[in-house]
Design a protein around this motif. Structure first.
Motif, short mmCIF file in Angstrom:
data_model
loop_
_atom_site.label_atom_id
_atom_site.label_comp_id
_atom_site.label_asym_id
_atom_site.label_seq_id
_atom_site.Cartn_x
_atom_site.Cartn_y
_atom_site.Cartn_z
N LEU A 111 69.93 26.88 24.30
CA LEU A 111 70.25 26.40 22.95
C LEU A 111 69.26 25.33 22.48
N SER A 150 61.63 32.32 27.54
CA SER A 150 62.31 33.56 27.17
C SER A 150 62.28 34.58 28.31
N LYS A 208 73.34 40.51 22.49
CA LYS A 208 72.82 39.57 21.48
C LYS A 208 71.62 38.80 22.02
N GLY A 233 67.73 39.44 20.69
CA GLY A 233 67.01 38.29 20.13
C GLY A 233 65.75 37.98 20.90
N LYS A 245 62.70 35.59 19.73
CA LYS A 245 63.49 34.39 19.41
C LYS A 245 64.17 33.87 20.67
N ARG A 260 66.46 30.31 20.51
CA ARG A 260 67.64 29.52 20.15
C ARG A 260 68.68 30.31 19.36
N GLU A 261 68.21 31.10 18.42
CA GLU A 261 69.15 31.87 17.59
C GLU A 261 69.98 32.85 18.41
N PRO A 262 69.38 33.65 19.29
CA PRO A 262 70.24 34.54 20.09
C PRO A 262 71.16 33.77 21.04
N ARG A 270 72.54 30.91 20.32
CA ARG A 270 73.64 30.49 19.44
C ARG A 270 74.58 31.66 19.16
N ASP A 271 74.00 32.84 18.92
CA ASP A 271 74.82 34.02 18.62
C ASP A 271 75.66 34.44 19.83
#
Length: 152
Positions: free
Chosen positions: A35, A41, A108, A112, A117, A119-121, A123-124
């Protein structure tokens, strides 16, 4: 001496420990740095891939071992009409929900990460991993109740 029952119990408990520990590890130790963007990654993708495989392999182990145990220890009437049977059915329901939550979270995260990406995945996936962790704790509590001869 009947060898199959202890083997089934051992497989069942061993995979339960592995699965619950993996879900809690990813949620509590891997997700927070993801996060913040503090995890690579590739590393996150590897962890998520392993969690998904553990979940899938554990599903097979749970069906085989749990099915054997339920089939040898309970009748349909005992599963649906006794407190212990209700706990077994509760465990089954919690396991289905937990497995689904891990699969959604993993999807998710993987999607992502494939899009470049981080942070976004994360968060999701967070609410799904939190839900899977809560369910896994519920499974442990339910297992403890089943294991307690004085409780039920």
């Amino acid at each position: 001496m009947d060898v199959i029952n202890p083997v089934m119990w051992s497989v069942h408990v061993g995979f339960a420990i592995l699965w619950v520990g993996s879900v809690l590890f990813v949620t509590l130790a891997v997700l927070p740095p993801a996060l913040r963007g503090d995890v690579g990654s590739d590393a996150l993708g590897s962890v998520v891939g392993r969690l998904r495989w553990i979940t899938r392999i554990a599903a097979v182990a749970f069906v085989l071992s749990g099915g054997h145990m339920a089939g040898t220890l309970y009748t349909f009437e005992a599963l649906t009409g006794t407190p212990r049977g209700h706990l077994v059915l509760t465990m089954l329901g919690l396991w289905f929900v937990g497995t689904g939550l891990v699969e959604v979270a993993g999807s998710k995260l993987a999607d992502g990460l494939d899009a470049g990406k981080l942070r976004e995945p994360a968060r999701d996936a967070k609410p799904f991993l939190y839900g899977a962790s809560a369910v896994s704790v519920g499974l442990i509590v339910t297992a403890g109740l089943l294991a307690s001869p004085t409780m039920i």
